[in-house]
Scaffold this motif. Sequence first.
Motif, PDB file in Angstrom:
ATOM      1  N   ASN A 250       0.795  -1.227   0.000  1.00 17.06           N
ATOM      2  CA  ASN A 250       0.000   0.000   0.000  1.00 17.06           C
ATOM      3  C   ASN A 250       0.829   1.279   0.000  1.00 17.06           C
ATOM      4  O   ASN A 250       0.288   2.366  -0.205  1.00 17.06           O
ATOM      5  CB  ASN A 250      -0.943   0.007   1.202  1.00 17.06           C
ATOM      6  CG  ASN A 250      -2.028  -1.051   1.079  1.00 17.06           C
ATOM      7  OD1 ASN A 250      -2.393  -1.450  -0.025  1.00 17.06           O
ATOM      8  ND2 ASN A 250      -2.540  -1.508   2.211  1.00 17.06           N
ATOM      9  N   MET A 255       5.810   0.060  -3.628  1.00 17.74           N
ATOM     10  CA  MET A 255       5.376  -0.345  -4.968  1.00 17.74           C
ATOM     11  C   MET A 255       6.517  -0.173  -5.971  1.00 17.74           C
ATOM     12  O   MET A 255       6.796  -1.066  -6.785  1.00 17.74           O
ATOM     13  CB  MET A 255       4.163   0.483  -5.397  1.00 17.74           C
ATOM     14  CG  MET A 255       2.914   0.248  -4.571  1.00 17.74           C
ATOM     15  SD  MET A 255       1.624   1.489  -4.931  1.00 17.74           S
ATOM     16  CE  MET A 255       0.379   1.055  -3.708  1.00 17.74           C
ATOM     17  N   THR A 268      -2.689  -4.822  -3.968  1.00 17.60           N
ATOM     18  CA  THR A 268      -2.834  -3.622  -3.154  1.00 17.60           C
ATOM     19  C   THR A 268      -4.283  -3.354  -2.784  1.00 17.60           C
ATOM     20  O   THR A 268      -5.209  -3.684  -3.532  1.00 17.60           O
ATOM     21  CB  THR A 268      -2.265  -2.395  -3.896  1.00 17.60           C
ATOM     22  OG1 THR A 268      -2.383  -1.234  -3.072  1.00 17.60           O
ATOM     23  CG2 THR A 268      -2.991  -2.160  -5.210  1.00 17.60           C
ATOM     24  N   ALA A 274      -1.741   2.605  -6.754  1.00 14.68           N
ATOM     25  CA  ALA A 274      -0.829   1.712  -7.468  1.00 14.68           C
ATOM     26  C   ALA A 274      -0.864   1.954  -8.970  1.00 14.68           C
ATOM     27  O   ALA A 274       0.179   1.888  -9.636  1.00 14.68           O
ATOM     28  CB  ALA A 274      -1.170   0.260  -7.157  1.00 14.68           C
TER      29      ALA A 274
END
Length: 286
Positions: A250, A255, A268, A274
Amino acid sequence: MTRSVELHGHRGARGLLPENTLPGFAHALDLGVDAVELDVGLSADGVVVLGHDQVLSPVTLADTAPAHPDDPAFPYVGKAVRDLTLAQLRTLDAGTRRAGDAFAGTQRPVPGTRIPTLAEVCALLAPSGVAPAVELKTDPSWPGPLVARFVAAVTDVLDAAGLTARSRLLAFDWRVLTATPREFGRVALVERKTLVPDSPWLAGLPARDPVASAAAAGATVLSPEHTITTPGLVDDAHDAGLAVAVWTVNDPEDMTRFAKYGADAIVTDYPDVAARVLDENAGGAG
């Protein structure tokens, strides 16, 4: 611009709309996910239904009324999914998260939302091209024949919907993977508590080399918790012919980091965030 990393919406879009619900999945589709991760259980009358917990949780569900007058099983929250019928499960409100929960501050409630069946989710996903990533909620206490029955029920629904080729079954209990027909993708979920000596979760396979054991269990994808994901683990999985889907990611910096590791997918709760991060990374890679 093509993303190098797939975007998987966790329980639909848990950070934005109620988890494992049709509104949540529809929103995830609108945000451009490549797959929706969802959790399923088996009702007392053999219907595959959505839900993360084997015992109905007051965090995500609320009783409304009994399925029929004087039902001795009511209230249903706190009872096991497999002890309740579809009619009983349908009475629950799945659209409002309990106040004070970590996601209650970001999740928009949709009061009156009901628990969907897997067949209903398949009807939503079928025309979209998005992959169903279906986690079967079992544990080592389940007898083998019940695991096999559950797997068959899930694969029958996916097959009937014409989704076999793009579906994948996920499990921490790797007996699910060994029972899954080879036409389906098979995702070996791992976290610290399952990667212990003599782990009951790994279908009798050793925990010391999770990549080799996942491959031996018939997995096509290794899905590690983000806290145990390293560049070495990603490389080893790829060397063994396994894709890597990291959960649950998250934080935007994480990411980006897992994308640089070479992960094939990011799972996610916030597919809106994302999508932005992965698209920015894809643009920068050019």
